[in-house]
Design an enzyme around this catalytic site. Structure first.
Site, PDB file in Angstrom:
ATOM      1  N   CYS A 127      15.383 -41.100   6.736  1.00 17.14           N
ATOM      2  CA  CYS A 127      16.776 -40.975   7.177  1.00 17.14           C
ATOM      3  C   CYS A 127      17.564 -40.343   6.029  1.00 17.14           C
ATOM      4  CB  CYS A 127      17.359 -42.349   7.473  1.00 17.14           C
ATOM      5  SG  CYS A 127      16.417 -43.280   8.677  1.00 17.14           S
TER       6      CYS A 127
ATOM      7  N   ARG B 294      16.596 -34.619   7.577  1.00 19.59           N
ATOM      8  CA  ARG B 294      15.947 -35.912   7.311  1.00 19.59           C
ATOM      9  C   ARG B 294      15.985 -36.822   8.535  1.00 19.59           C
ATOM     10  NH1 ARG B 294      14.963 -37.062   2.072  1.00 19.59           N
ATOM     11  NH2 ARG B 294      14.952 -39.274   2.508  1.00 19.59           N
TER      12      ARG B 294
ATOM     13  N   TRP C  10      16.475 -41.428  11.416  1.00 17.28           N
ATOM     14  CA  TRP C  10      15.156 -41.083  11.937  1.00 17.28           C
ATOM     15  C   TRP C  10      14.528 -42.437  12.251  1.00 17.28           C
ATOM     16  CZ3 TRP C  10      13.288 -36.324  12.997  1.00 17.28           C
ATOM     17  CH2 TRP C  10      11.954 -36.231  13.346  1.00 17.28           C
TER      18      TRP C  10
ATOM     19  N   ASN D  31      17.844 -46.507   4.324  1.00 10.76           N
ATOM     20  CA  ASN D  31      16.673 -45.678   4.622  1.00 10.76           C
ATOM     21  C   ASN D  31      15.467 -46.449   4.111  1.00 10.76           C
ATOM     22  OD1 ASN D  31      14.812 -43.705   5.140  1.00 10.76           O
ATOM     23  ND2 ASN D  31      15.223 -42.569   3.253  1.00 10.76           N
ATOM     24  N   GLY D  32      14.505 -46.688   4.986  1.00  7.92           N
ATOM     25  CA  GLY D  32      13.304 -47.419   4.562  1.00  7.92           C
ATOM     26  C   GLY D  32      12.886 -48.401   5.655  1.00  7.92           C
TER      27      GLY D  32
ATOM     28  N   GLU E 235      -9.225 -26.946  10.297  1.00  6.33           N
ATOM     29  CA  GLU E 235      -7.802 -26.982   9.914  1.00  6.33           C
ATOM     30  C   GLU E 235      -7.554 -26.087   8.711  1.00  6.33           C
ATOM     31  OE1 GLU E 235      -5.225 -27.751  11.249  1.00  6.33           O
ATOM     32  OE2 GLU E 235      -3.744 -27.952   9.663  1.00  6.33           O
TER      33      GLU E 235
ATOM     34  N   LYS F 263      -4.873 -23.003   8.739  1.00  5.72           N
ATOM     35  CA  LYS F 263      -3.783 -22.894   7.743  1.00  5.72           C
ATOM     36  C   LYS F 263      -3.815 -21.517   7.084  1.00  5.72           C
ATOM     37  CE  LYS F 263      -1.435 -25.525   8.616  1.00  5.72           C
ATOM     38  NZ  LYS F 263      -1.931 -26.035   9.818  1.00  5.72           N
TER      39      LYS F 263
ATOM     40  N   GLU G 289      -2.933 -18.595   9.595  1.00  4.94           N
ATOM     41  CA  GLU G 289      -1.580 -18.523  10.181  1.00  4.94           C
ATOM     42  C   GLU G 289      -0.504 -18.201   9.154  1.00  4.94           C
ATOM     43  OE1 GLU G 289       0.174 -21.981  12.059  1.00  4.94           O
ATOM     44  OE2 GLU G 289      -0.917 -23.336  10.773  1.00  4.94           O
TER      45      GLU G 289
ATOM     46  N   HIS H 215     -27.204 -20.019  13.156  1.00  4.72           N
ATOM     47  CA  HIS H 215     -27.214 -19.546  14.562  1.00  4.72           C
ATOM     48  C   HIS H 215     -26.326 -18.333  14.750  1.00  4.72           C
ATOM     49  CE1 HIS H 215     -29.521 -23.047  15.663  1.00  4.72           C
ATOM     50  NE2 HIS H 215     -28.660 -23.800  14.989  1.00  4.72           N
TER      51      HIS H 215
ATOM     52  N   LYS I 278       7.576 -22.890  15.685  1.00  8.10           N
ATOM     53  CA  LYS I 278       7.257 -24.263  15.285  1.00  8.10           C
ATOM     54  C   LYS I 278       6.764 -25.077  16.472  1.00  8.10           C
ATOM     55  CE  LYS I 278       6.661 -27.756  12.725  1.00  8.10           C
ATOM     56  NZ  LYS I 278       5.403 -27.775  11.948  1.00  8.10           N
TER      57      LYS I 278
HETATM   58  C1  AGP Z   1      -0.241 -25.618  13.243  1.00 10.03           C
HETATM   59  O1  AGP Z   1       0.020 -25.317  11.903  1.00 10.03           O
HETATM   60  C2  AGP Z   1       0.519 -24.736  14.193  1.00 10.03           C
HETATM   61  N1  AGP Z   1       1.914 -24.741  13.905  1.00 10.03           N
HETATM   62  C3  AGP Z   1       0.192 -25.023  15.657  1.00 10.03           C
HETATM   63  O2  AGP Z   1      -1.194 -24.871  15.837  1.00 10.03           O
HETATM   64  C4  AGP Z   1       0.575 -26.425  16.171  1.00 10.03           C
HETATM   65  O3  AGP Z   1      -0.264 -27.399  15.599  1.00 10.03           O
HETATM   66  C5  AGP Z   1       0.375 -26.447  17.699  1.00 10.03           C
HETATM   67  O4  AGP Z   1       1.255 -25.492  18.279  1.00 10.03           O
HETATM   68  C6  AGP Z   1       0.627 -27.823  18.329  1.00 10.03           C
HETATM   69  O5  AGP Z   1       1.954 -28.218  18.076  1.00 10.03           O
HETATM   70  P1  AGP Z   1       2.364 -29.755  18.357  1.00 10.03           P
HETATM   71  O6  AGP Z   1       1.579 -30.592  17.421  1.00 10.03           O
HETATM   72  O7  AGP Z   1       3.835 -29.798  18.100  1.00 10.03           O
HETATM   73  O8  AGP Z   1       2.016 -30.070  19.781  1.00 10.03           O
END
Ligand code: AGP
Length: 609
Positions: free
Chosen positions: A2, A27, A74, A100-101, A481, A485, A488, A504, A604
């Protein structure tokens, strides 16, 4: 997480508090409130929604008084309602607080206070503090605060007002960040620098178990026993944009570094005294949970990688059959779902269209839905039977980092919870696993403060066109993952593969241009096989970059580069292995002159199909 800001001084407090809250909205933004003292009366204005929305509905920024505290929430305990918004006030109406906490012993404190006839208006843990202050108040709010804090267990950043003492603002901190701002005939408290940088660059950082008493002309810091502490005054050189990022160049790096605290906040209140406490959060009875014969996890992107790791945890420890599905595939496949199936949806944003559609498909087939969500009040949350929150706080960077590791933590504690329910693990074993789990934040801190080797590797390979990420077992999703990272944020083509799959096909790709990142913490399962895979890559002129367990001498002999992580249990080591992969992707992107916070073509939250 928060946001808090407080003010005492020559000006009207409310406009300064509202301005500060807007700079802290990253926050938390499910509700907000302000409290000031005017003519020895406590005034409170608060509501749900974002600051601008509340400003339009209340006279939030017009409150009178030259002393005040404010908060953007939050929520951790208690739904998003006006009553649960901060500030909270005691029965007498003389004391108001923002917090906050998480107060871990709030239930027993609340029970004690109700027995003493205190009347509660909210379901929050925070309100307990207001009544505890009242219980301890004998005409000196500083003394009352000291006594109350000695009864509290948990994390807090606190701002406290008392209408009998309109010339003193009290602050206190334990675990949750809180700074003091020193102005000219005015002083401030805040969760973070951006809130007050416009007014002062002279900052004091409160440490754990410290309290502060602020007047318009003076700030004194004491320990929780009242001993005065001489604190260093720091001069902040950041501009306001840098301040929003806590001094980091990008949100992505700030959020990578927030992971130890995000994990601590995600664990708080859920794993105490060797037990896992999820019953109050999961709206499914123990009887319903015991009936679960199979789990299907639906997610996208990074959340889908968390789901794959969750599959290993749940099958390995809770012995529940698990299937992981891309939400985008699941929704069109007419999946076989029945009332014995629990569908888990994992989503940072809680708004991903494919994941939302997937749970609607599952609900039509009478499945129970448990979602693991970071953003409260989101669409997926509202359409789920149960929600387990990750307390990562708002994740601004497009590349998901702290949300991913807190998803893994929630999956792990859910696994322990189910293992206890199904008796696949005894109490002693669960207690031992919790002890190792509790070590993660400190181990992560050590990793985050020692990234020279990663920076060096990023600089060497920043111009490569391709990369492979390999892992076995629970480290396979971690490799996926790492590849996501890198691709992207740096636009290098990177692929994740099970290490054993190399023979394979993918091994045809190996040459001296191909860096191969192995996620290879030492484990009893597949470590020796991975050593073989490293040799296969080296024999073909490839480059082996290995994430290895500290003191692993064997790897050193075989790898071109070794990045060491602290020793922990199999699955917990895989969570630690994520940190160097995130940092590698970040530094490669920055070395390539790219903005990791705004990668091309991405958003996002993917709220469209
Ligand atoms: C991950 O770094 C990406 N931004 C993307 O793959 C993301 O994880 C995916 O769009 C799912 O988003 P969400 O977790 O908000 O559902």
């Amino acid at each position: 997480m928060c946001g808090i800001i407080g003010y005492i001084g020559k000006s009207k407090a409310a406009p300064i508090l509202v301005d500060g809250l807007k700079r802290l909205e990253y926050r938390g933004y499910d509700s907000a409130g302000i409290s000031t003292i005017n003519n020895r009366n406590i005034i409170v204005e608060k509501d749900i929604g974002k600051i601008n929305e509340i400003e339009g509905k209340t006279n939030f920024s017009k409150l009178d008084g030259n002393i005040g505290i404010s908060h953007c929430r939050w929520g951790t305990h208690g739904k998003i309602t006006r009553e649960n918004a901060h500030p909270h006030v005691d029965c007498s109406g003389k004391i108001s607080i923002v917090h906050n906490g998480i107060i871990e012993n709030f239930s027993e404190l609340k029970e004690m206070l109700i027995k003493k006839d205190h009347k509660f208006k909210s379901l929050t843990d925070t309100e307990v503090i207001a009544h505890l202050l009242e219980e301890n108040y004998n005409g000196d709010i500083e003394q009352a605060a000291r006594k109350a804090l000695q009864q509290i267990e948990g994390s807090y950043a606190l701002g406290i007002l008392c209408s009998d003492e309109p010339n003193r603002l009290i602050a206190a901190r334990n675990e949750s960040p809180l700074i003091l701002g020193l102005g000219k005939n005015e002083n401030f408290i805040a969760s973070d620098v951006p809130a007050i940088l416009k007014y002062t660059k002279k900052i004091i950082y409160l440490e754990n178990n410290e309290m502060a008493v602020l007047t318009d002309k003076n700030v004194s810091v004491k320990d929780i026993n009242g001993k005065v502490i001489d604190k260093k005054i720091h001069k902040i050189e950041w501009n306001s944009e840098l301040a929003e990022k806590g001094g980091f160049e990008h949100y992505m790096l700030k959020e990578i570094h927030e992971q130890p605290r995000a994990i601590t906040e995600t664990l708080n209140g859920r794993v105490e005294n060797g037990n896992v406490n999820l019953s109050e959060e999961i709206n499914l009875s123990e009887q319903e949970l015991r009936k679960i014969k199979r789990i299907v996890i639906v997610a996208c992107g990074t959340s889908w990688h968390a789901a794959l790791a969750g599959e290993f945890m749940l099958e390995e420890l809770a012995k529940i059959p698990v299937e992981v599905e891309y939400a985008s595939e699941f929704r069109y496949r007419n999946p076989i779902i029945d009332e014995g199936t629990l569908v888990i949806a994992i989503s940072q944003s809680g708004e991903t269209a494919d994941t939302l559609a997937a749970i609607r498909e599952a609900k039509e087939k009478n499945a129970k839905i448990l979602s693991i969500i970071n953003v409260k009040g989101s669409s997926i949350e509202r359409e789920s039977d149960s929600v387990l929150y990750t307390y990562a706080g708002p994740e601004i960077g497009v590349a998901s980092t702290k949300a991913f590791t807190t998803q893994l933590i929630v999956l792990y504690i859910f696994t322990l919870f189910m293992s206890g329910l199904r008796k696949t693990l005894d109490k002693e074993k669960i207690k031992g696993l919790i002890e190792r789990l509790r070590k993660l934040p400190l181990q992560m801190d050590a990793l985050l403060n020692n990234d020279e080797e990663i920076r060096k590797i990023a600089d060497i390979y920043k111009s490569r066109k391709n990369a492979l990420f390999l892992g076995r077992g629970v480290n396979f999703p971690i490799a996926l993952e790492g590849a996501l990272k890198l691709k992207e944020v740096s636009y290098i083509h990177a692929e994740g593969y099970p290490a054993a799959e190399m023979k394979h096909g993918p091994i045809a790709l190996i040459d001296k241009e191909m860096p191969v990142v192995f996620v290879a913490p030492k484990d009893i399962y597949t470590y020796k096989k991975v050593l073989g895979n490293i040799e296969e890559v080296k024999a073909r002129g490839g480059i082996a970059i290995v994430i290895a367990t500290e003191d692993d001498k064997e790897i050193k002999k075989k790898a071109d580069h070794a990045i060491y992580i602290p020793k922990n249990l199999y699955t917990l080591s895989s969570i630690l292995a994520v940190i160097p992969l995130q940092l590698l992707a970040y530094y490669v992107a920055v070395d390539r002159g790219l903005d990791p916070d705004k990668p091309r073509n991405l958003s996002k939250s993917v709220t469209v199909e």
